[in-house]
Design a protein around this motif. Structure first.
Motif, PDB file in Angstrom:
ATOM      1  N   GLY A 120      -7.512   1.133   7.791  1.00 46.65           N
ATOM      2  CA  GLY A 120      -7.302   2.404   7.111  1.00 46.65           C
ATOM      3  C   GLY A 120      -8.553   2.933   6.448  1.00 46.65           C
ATOM      4  O   GLY A 120      -9.623   2.333   6.490  1.00 46.65           O
ATOM      5  N   ASP A 121      -8.379   4.088   5.816  1.00 47.99           N
ATOM      6  CA  ASP A 121      -9.424   4.756   5.051  1.00 47.99           C
ATOM      7  C   ASP A 121      -9.002   4.616   3.592  1.00 47.99           C
ATOM      8  O   ASP A 121      -7.962   5.149   3.188  1.00 47.99           O
ATOM      9  CB  ASP A 121      -9.504   6.228   5.478  1.00 47.99           C
ATOM     10  N   TRP A 122      -9.788   3.889   2.808  1.00 49.80           N
ATOM     11  CA  TRP A 122      -9.362   3.451   1.487  1.00 49.80           C
ATOM     12  C   TRP A 122     -10.286   3.926   0.360  1.00 49.80           C
ATOM     13  O   TRP A 122     -11.496   3.962   0.523  1.00 49.80           O
ATOM     14  CB  TRP A 122      -9.333   1.921   1.421  1.00 49.80           C
ATOM     15  N   ARG A 138     -13.728   1.967   4.859  1.00 51.46           N
ATOM     16  CA  ARG A 138     -13.066   2.344   6.102  1.00 51.46           C
ATOM     17  C   ARG A 138     -12.992   1.111   6.993  1.00 51.46           C
ATOM     18  O   ARG A 138     -14.023   0.521   7.314  1.00 51.46           O
ATOM     19  CB  ARG A 138     -13.836   3.464   6.793  1.00 51.46           C
ATOM     20  N   GLY A 180      -1.045  -0.924  -1.244  1.00 50.01           N
ATOM     21  CA  GLY A 180      -2.403  -0.963  -0.701  1.00 50.01           C
ATOM     22  C   GLY A 180      -2.751  -2.374  -0.265  1.00 50.01           C
ATOM     23  O   GLY A 180      -1.886  -3.138   0.150  1.00 50.01           O
ATOM     24  N   ARG A 225      -6.547   1.574  -1.940  1.00 51.68           N
ATOM     25  CA  ARG A 225      -5.442   2.518  -1.807  1.00 51.68           C
ATOM     26  C   ARG A 225      -5.845   3.569  -0.795  1.00 51.68           C
ATOM     27  O   ARG A 225      -7.012   3.922  -0.706  1.00 51.68           O
ATOM     28  CB  ARG A 225      -5.149   3.214  -3.147  1.00 51.68           C
ATOM     29  N   LYS A 226      -4.869   4.101  -0.067  1.00 53.55           N
ATOM     30  CA  LYS A 226      -5.163   5.127   0.927  1.00 53.55           C
ATOM     31  C   LYS A 226      -6.034   6.211   0.313  1.00 53.55           C
ATOM     32  O   LYS A 226      -5.781   6.664  -0.794  1.00 53.55           O
ATOM     33  CB  LYS A 226      -3.877   5.745   1.485  1.00 53.55           C
ATOM     34  N   HIS A 227      -7.073   6.626   1.044  1.00 55.10           N
ATOM     35  CA  HIS A 227      -8.020   7.631   0.547  1.00 55.10           C
ATOM     36  C   HIS A 227      -7.316   8.950   0.283  1.00 55.10           C
ATOM     37  O   HIS A 227      -6.518   9.409   1.108  1.00 55.10           O
ATOM     38  CB  HIS A 227      -9.142   7.835   1.559  1.00 55.10           C
ATOM     39  N   GLN A 228      -7.605   9.538  -0.852  1.00 56.00           N
ATOM     40  CA  GLN A 228      -7.095  10.855  -1.220  1.00 56.00           C
ATOM     41  C   GLN A 228      -8.204  11.878  -1.018  1.00 56.00           C
ATOM     42  O   GLN A 228      -9.247  11.786  -1.656  1.00 56.00           O
ATOM     43  CB  GLN A 228      -6.630  10.871  -2.678  1.00 56.00           C
TER      44      GLN A 228
END
Length: 180
Positions: free
Chosen positions: A48-50, A69, A152, A176-179
């Motif tokens: 994922g992108d974190w 990433r 996450g 945590r998932k990138h915002q």
């Protein structure tokens, strides 16, 4: 001269046909079956992108300190991590499952000249890898774990300079998932 012309003509035909032949040749196509066993998917929770948060007293901070990433590569046979901290520190890792030995292997390098090579296994919901790092203070054992946590992924790194008798937390972070 005729022989040269026939050879040149044959070479031209082969060159024109080669892309079509290669596409139709099974050995030349990607084979997803090599890394399709369930063991290769054990670490997929980390893909994922974190955004990255430091954890203190089992609570993540409010401010992201890095971006991470993690992508699947080579038809699912390996993971690539690209980690960039807000202060300019950066590192990358390549992680793969060695089916012959039933272990995960990771090589980490950074823009500060660090090299860390670790191996380990899945333990419950966690992946735990360990290895040795040599620095100005000598040899340090390191143990790193990744586990799904609070929606996450938690990564904790511990170090030991007494052969594993005692361990100190070197870092504890939450991805945590990138915002955007």
């Amino acid at each position: 001269m005729l022989k040269l012309s026939l050879t040149a003509c044959a070479a031209a035909i082969c060159l024109m046909a080669a892309p079509k032949m290669a596409a139709a040749t099974p050995a030349m196509t990607s084979n997803h079956a090599y890394c399709s066993a369930p063991a290769y998917r054990q670490f997929d929770f980390w893909l994922g992108d974190w955004d990255t948060y430091r954890i203190k007293d089992d609570k993540p901070g409010d401010v992201s300190v890095a971006r991470n990433r993690v992508t699947s590569m080579l038809d699912g046979c390996a993971l690539h991590e690209a980690y960039t901290r807000n202060d300019g520190y950066a590192g990358e890792s390549y992680t793969s499952y060695d089916a012959s030995r039933k272990v995960w292997h990771q090589t980490w390098v950074s823009n500060q000249g660090e090299l860390n090579v670790m191996e380990g296994t899945q333990q419950g919901d966690r992946i735990v890898l360990s290895g040795e790092v040599t620095d100005g203070q000598g040899v340090q054992l390191q143990r790193v774990s990744w586990e799904p946590w609070q929606g996450g992924v938690r990564e904790t790194c511990e170090g030991s300079r007494d052969g594993g008798k005692t361990w100190t937390v070197l870092f504890d972070i939450l991805f945590r998932k990138h915002q955007a």
